[in-house]
Design an enzyme around this catalytic site. Sequence first.
Site, PDB file in Angstrom:
ATOM      1  N   ASP A   1     -11.448 -87.827 -48.575  1.00  0.00           N
ATOM      2  CA  ASP A   1     -11.734 -89.005 -47.752  1.00  0.00           C
ATOM      3  C   ASP A   1     -12.292 -90.099 -48.656  1.00  0.00           C
ATOM      4  O   ASP A   1     -13.475 -90.424 -48.623  1.00  0.00           O
ATOM      5  CB  ASP A   1     -12.730 -88.639 -46.657  1.00  0.00           C
ATOM      6  CG  ASP A   1     -12.687 -89.608 -45.488  1.00  0.00           C
ATOM      7  OD1 ASP A   1     -11.827 -90.508 -45.500  1.00  0.00           O
ATOM      8  OD2 ASP A   1     -13.508 -89.461 -44.571  1.00  0.00           O
TER       9      ASP A   1
ATOM     10  N   GLU B   1     -11.110 -83.600 -44.873  1.00  0.00           N
ATOM     11  CA  GLU B   1     -10.118 -84.413 -44.174  1.00  0.00           C
ATOM     12  C   GLU B   1      -8.811 -83.669 -43.908  1.00  0.00           C
ATOM     13  O   GLU B   1      -8.138 -83.928 -42.911  1.00  0.00           O
ATOM     14  CB  GLU B   1      -9.839 -85.690 -44.966  1.00  0.00           C
ATOM     15  CG  GLU B   1      -9.009 -86.699 -44.198  1.00  0.00           C
ATOM     16  CD  GLU B   1      -8.748 -87.967 -44.986  1.00  0.00           C
ATOM     17  OE1 GLU B   1      -8.127 -88.886 -44.424  1.00  0.00           O
ATOM     18  OE2 GLU B   1      -9.150 -88.046 -46.158  1.00  0.00           O
TER      19      GLU B   1
ATOM     20  N   LYS C   1      -7.132 -83.064 -49.168  1.00  0.00           N
ATOM     21  CA  LYS C   1      -7.008 -84.480 -48.834  1.00  0.00           C
ATOM     22  C   LYS C   1      -8.420 -85.066 -48.791  1.00  0.00           C
ATOM     23  O   LYS C   1      -9.180 -84.803 -47.867  1.00  0.00           O
ATOM     24  CB  LYS C   1      -6.304 -84.648 -47.485  1.00  0.00           C
ATOM     25  CG  LYS C   1      -5.848 -86.052 -47.182  1.00  0.00           C
ATOM     26  CD  LYS C   1      -5.037 -86.089 -45.897  1.00  0.00           C
ATOM     27  CE  LYS C   1      -4.394 -87.457 -45.675  1.00  0.00           C
ATOM     28  NZ  LYS C   1      -5.366 -88.538 -45.549  1.00  0.00           N
TER      29      LYS C   1
END
Length: 326
Positions: free
Chosen positions: A28, A167, A26
Amino acid sequence: MRPMLATHGDPRSGPPVGPAWAHEIKWDGIRLLADVVDGRLRLLTRSGRDIAVALPELRALADLGADVLLDGEAVAMVGGRPSFSHVVDRVHTASAAAAERLARTRPVTYLAFDLLRLDGLDLTGLPWSARRAALEDLVDGVPGVQVSPVYEDGRGLLAATADQGLEGVVSKRRSAPYAPGVRSGDWLKFPHRDVRSVVVGGWRPQAGSGSRLGAVHVGVPVDDGSGRPLVDGSGRLVLAYRGRVGSGLAGRAGVALLERLEALPVVPYPFTTDIPRPEAAGSTWVEPRVVLDVAALGVTADGRLRQPSYQGVRPDLTPEDLLEDV
């Protein structure tokens, strides 16, 4: 087309296990659809704003084909890690000359993770695995573009991203189609920090100083029962109150945010529930237009964010976009 969205996975069980799922980092960054038609590139935020002029280092995307639509994120790496503040600064750039300079000194990379259209063919109904294979063939070697890596071990990836200060993880069902605009259980997100997007409905100055920002009052849109945001008699958004955010507003961050808020129209109290008089004292209520990211330690029983801290403005989102998260 609006991007497909992930739901929150169960943090107690972690990412799903088994061959039915694939797992990605994931990042950022700023979510962008890269839309190419007859050599013209548009880089579209979730709100539909085209920011291609701000990111000239991604112009090679225009050479992918006559008709292509990708989903991905623009990510700025600083010290080997994604920096959300750096990529947000790039999004604000409206001058082509300034954007060219920043592209040399503070470049972004487009991390593509899905292929939605190719040569006039809508690929959204295909399984993720087929779209992914076509994506890897299409963008191989394109300057400024990388394919977001895929991993088999989601729980190992979650631990590794925590160690590296990233993240989190997104887990995707390999057999799933792409559902535009839908927050789907076929995509599960496992963030390491609970960051939420909220709308500013008011602000108050720092105690003893009328010129410094002390805190902002934030909320989220309310569904009117038909999937649309609730508005008042003047057509303004009505917000469900999520609390007051003061942490993170010291220094330049608070100065820049206060400039934005002072430029907004002053309106009547915009929240659905009253707040205690001491909290409201000295506050200015403003038209709900500015979207922020805040980090919090969860939510209280009455819907307030626990110990929220300001993370940054989200120029890629409109308040209406947050209705999907309610």
